[in-house]
Each structure stands twice: as C-alpha cells, then as structure tokens.
Design a protein around this motif. Structure first.
Motif, PDB file in Angstrom:
ATOM      1  N   THR A  72       0.659  -1.278   0.122  1.00  0.00           N
ATOM      2  CA  THR A  72      -0.025  -0.072   0.119  1.00  0.00           C
ATOM      3  C   THR A  72       0.914   1.233   0.135  1.00  0.00           C
ATOM      4  N   SER A  73       2.314   1.151   0.331  1.00  0.00           N
ATOM      5  CA  SER A  73       3.230   2.400   0.317  1.00  0.00           C
ATOM      6  C   SER A  73       4.418   1.881   0.336  1.00  0.00           C
ATOM      7  N   LEU A  74       5.360   2.415  -0.541  1.00  0.00           N
ATOM      8  CA  LEU A  74       6.913   2.317  -0.286  1.00  0.00           C
ATOM      9  C   LEU A  74       7.656   3.519  -0.097  1.00  0.00           C
ATOM     10  N   LYS A  75       7.858   3.920   0.918  1.00  0.00           N
ATOM     11  CA  LYS A  75       8.331   5.164   1.161  1.00  0.00           C
ATOM     12  C   LYS A  75      10.039   5.213   1.537  1.00  0.00           C
ATOM     13  N   LYS A  76      10.563   6.151   0.723  1.00  0.00           N
ATOM     14  CA  LYS A  76      11.869   6.116   0.959  1.00  0.00           C
ATOM     15  C   LYS A  76      12.408   6.848   2.176  1.00  0.00           C
ATOM     16  N   ILE A  77      13.245   6.077   3.097  1.00  0.00           N
ATOM     17  CA  ILE A  77      13.647   6.632   4.365  1.00  0.00           C
ATOM     18  C   ILE A  77      15.027   7.377   3.911  1.00  0.00           C
ATOM     19  N   ASN A  78      16.100   6.686   3.341  1.00  0.00           N
ATOM     20  CA  ASN A  78      17.503   7.134   3.185  1.00  0.00           C
ATOM     21  C   ASN A  78      17.778   6.876   1.875  1.00  0.00           C
ATOM     22  N   GLU A  79      18.810   6.976   1.518  1.00  0.00           N
ATOM     23  CA  GLU A  79      19.185   6.524   0.176  1.00  0.00           C
ATOM     24  C   GLU A  79      19.346   5.112   0.165  1.00  0.00           C
ATOM     25  N   GLY A  80      18.752   4.342  -0.555  1.00  0.00           N
ATOM     26  CA  GLY A  80      18.663   2.935  -0.773  1.00  0.00           C
ATOM     27  C   GLY A  80      18.024   2.242   0.238  1.00  0.00           C
ATOM     28  N   GLU A  81      17.410   2.900   1.240  1.00  0.00           N
ATOM     29  CA  GLU A  81      16.397   2.441   2.509  1.00  0.00           C
ATOM     30  C   GLU A  81      15.007   2.880   2.206  1.00  0.00           C
ATOM     31  N   PHE A  82      14.123   1.942   2.421  1.00  0.00           N
ATOM     32  CA  PHE A  82      12.533   2.127   2.175  1.00  0.00           C
ATOM     33  C   PHE A  82      11.684   1.387   3.456  1.00  0.00           C
ATOM     34  N   ALA A  83      10.712   1.953   3.672  1.00  0.00           N
ATOM     35  CA  ALA A  83       9.631   1.053   4.373  1.00  0.00           C
ATOM     36  C   ALA A  83       8.558   0.965   3.570  1.00  0.00           C
ATOM     37  N   LEU A  84       8.178  -0.465   3.511  1.00  0.00           N
ATOM     38  CA  LEU A  84       7.158  -0.976   2.718  1.00  0.00           C
ATOM     39  C   LEU A  84       6.129  -1.655   3.690  1.00  0.00           C
ATOM     40  N   ILE A  85       5.039  -0.846   3.359  1.00  0.00           N
ATOM     41  CA  ILE A  85       3.760  -1.115   3.921  1.00  0.00           C
ATOM     42  C   ILE A  85       2.733  -1.796   3.101  1.00  0.00           C
ATOM     43  N   GLY A  86       2.002  -2.965   3.745  1.00  0.00           N
ATOM     44  CA  GLY A  86       1.039  -3.521   2.877  1.00  0.00           C
ATOM     45  C   GLY A  86       0.286  -4.460   3.662  1.00  0.00           C
ATOM     46  N   ASP A  87      -0.510  -5.250   2.939  1.00  0.00           N
ATOM     47  CA  ASP A  87      -1.388  -6.003   3.623  1.00  0.00           C
ATOM     48  C   ASP A  87      -1.280  -7.416   3.096  1.00  0.00           C
ATOM     49  N   LEU A  88      -0.742  -8.235   4.359  1.00  0.00           N
ATOM     50  CA  LEU A  88      -0.373  -9.556   4.172  1.00  0.00           C
ATOM     51  C   LEU A  88      -1.527 -10.459   4.412  1.00  0.00           C
ATOM     52  N   THR A  89      -1.910 -11.507   3.445  1.00  0.00           N
ATOM     53  CA  THR A  89      -3.103 -12.416   3.770  1.00  0.00           C
ATOM     54  C   THR A  89      -2.622 -13.633   3.958  1.00  0.00           C
ATOM     55  N   LEU A  90      -2.842 -14.285   4.897  1.00  0.00           N
ATOM     56  CA  LEU A  90      -2.291 -15.520   5.190  1.00  0.00           C
ATOM     57  C   LEU A  90      -3.163 -16.236   6.037  1.00  0.00           C
ATOM     58  N   HIS A  91      -3.643 -17.658   5.767  1.00  0.00           N
ATOM     59  CA  HIS A  91      -4.720 -18.270   6.827  1.00  0.00           C
ATOM     60  C   HIS A  91      -5.816 -17.795   6.802  1.00  0.00           C
ATOM     61  N   GLY A  92      -6.280 -17.067   5.864  1.00  0.00           N
ATOM     62  CA  GLY A  92      -7.541 -16.450   5.595  1.00  0.00           C
ATOM     63  C   GLY A  92      -7.735 -15.074   6.336  1.00  0.00           C
ATOM     64  N   VAL A  93      -6.543 -14.564   6.933  1.00  0.00           N
ATOM     65  CA  VAL A  93      -6.606 -13.496   7.682  1.00  0.00           C
ATOM     66  C   VAL A  93      -5.781 -12.331   6.823  1.00  0.00           C
ATOM     67  N   THR A  94      -6.412 -11.045   6.737  1.00  0.00           N
ATOM     68  CA  THR A  94      -5.663  -9.879   6.219  1.00  0.00           C
ATOM     69  C   THR A  94      -5.199  -8.947   7.243  1.00  0.00           C
ATOM     70  N   LYS A  95      -3.851  -8.586   7.404  1.00  0.00           N
ATOM     71  CA  LYS A  95      -3.436  -7.400   8.269  1.00  0.00           C
ATOM     72  C   LYS A  95      -2.266  -6.734   7.789  1.00  0.00           C
ATOM     73  N   SER A  96      -2.377  -5.411   8.056  1.00  0.00           N
ATOM     74  CA  SER A  96      -1.185  -4.542   7.673  1.00  0.00           C
ATOM     75  C   SER A  96       0.243  -4.900   8.305  1.00  0.00           C
ATOM     76  N   ILE A  97       1.269  -4.698   7.532  1.00  0.00           N
ATOM     77  CA  ILE A  97       2.560  -4.926   8.363  1.00  0.00           C
ATOM     78  C   ILE A  97       3.655  -4.202   7.512  1.00  0.00           C
ATOM     79  N   GLN A  98       4.601  -3.933   8.386  1.00  0.00           N
ATOM     80  CA  GLN A  98       5.467  -2.970   7.599  1.00  0.00           C
ATOM     81  C   GLN A  98       6.904  -3.486   7.713  1.00  0.00           C
TER      82      GLN A  98
END
Length: 176
Positions: free
Chosen positions: A89-115
C-alpha cells in the motif's frame, strides 16, 4: 507518465523465514514457489506498486515431517488456504537505498497490515542486457495474528514454537 513493470527473477530470489524452536534455536524455512511484480513510474521505486503471492504447499524447512505438519490444519492448513499474498500500500524512501514497505499480508484467511524494512541494492545490467533491481526485505510478524496458534508446552517451561516469525527475503526483479 508511462509505467515500468518489473517481474521476479525466481532463480535469484528467496522468500525465507525463521522461528524459534524450543525457545533457544531457530528453524529456517522458505517458500519455493512464488511470484511477484513491481510497477513503477521511474527507476527510483518510491511509491511503486508491488504484489507478491506464494504457494503454501511449496514450504520447505529441510524436514519432510515438519513440512507436512506445517501444511496441516495445525498451522497453514494448505488445503483450505493455499496461498500467501502481500499487496503493498506504500513504499516510502527513508534514506538513500532504504525504504519502508507497508502493505496487506493475507495468510491463513486473515489480512493484516505490516511494515517491512527494505534495502535497495541498486540497478545492474546482466550479461544478456537485462536491467535488474535487487532488494533485501526484513521484518517480523507474530504468527498468532494470522490464527497460526498451534503449540506444545515444554516440561521445562515455555513452548515448542515461538510466536515471532522473522522474514528474510532476497528479491531480484527484471525490467520489462
């Protein structure tokens, strides 16, 4: 603005994880069958769209009995929930070559946001003229958040399987 599509190079990528066993050693595993793609507006990847899916029945820990147990209803229940899916849902640059990846992980029938933490290794041309992009992704999830609750108490106290799952992911993509 045109978009660029990147597809996974599965022979140079690995989706791995580690979980504590008996509260003092780690058991490693990986998914052998997976697919991922990225869509960008340029080669900088900030705000890129990313999605990943993997086949639960491709899990391997190097032990056939343990793998069979992981596929059973005690854990992943691969018959009922055959896929793991992540949509960024988001890929944000933190520093040169470093990002925070935020998204929805669906596993075992459950969806949760993770970073997840992403290290971008850069772009490179391979010997055949393909442009490649490489990423190392790390993070931690609690398996119980996805209803992966099975465990066994130890006589000495504690439990057989840790709740914390450390993700260790190496991805190489090919520019289309």
């Amino acid at each position: 603005m045109s978009t660029t599509k990147w597809v996974i190079d599965p022979t140079h990528s690995e989706i791995g994880f580690k979980v504590k066993h008996m509260m003092f050693t780690n058991v490693s595993g990986k998914f052998q069958s997976f697919n991922a793609s990225i869509e960008t507006n340029d080669d900088h990847f900030e705000n890129a769209k990313m999605d990943f899916n993997g086949d639960i029945d491709s899990i391997t820990t190097g032990n056939a009995d343990r793998d069979a147990h992981l596929l059973s209803p005690d854990f992943f229940d691969a018959a009922q929930f055959p896929k793991i899916n992540f949509i960024a849902t988001s890929l944000k640059k933190i520093n040169e070559g470093e990002f925070a990846l935020i998204g929805d992980l669906t596993l075992h029938g459950v969806t949760k946001s993770i970073q997840l933490d992403v290290a971008f290794s850069g772009l490179m041309k391979d010997p055949w003229g393909n442009t490649k992009a490489a990423f190392t992704i790390n993070g931690t999830i609690n398996r119980k958040d996805w209803n992966l609750n099975w465990n066994s108490a130890l006589e000495t106290g504690g439990v057989l399987v840790g709740e914390e799952v450390r993700l260790n992911i190496e991805l190489q993509f090919i520019k289309q």
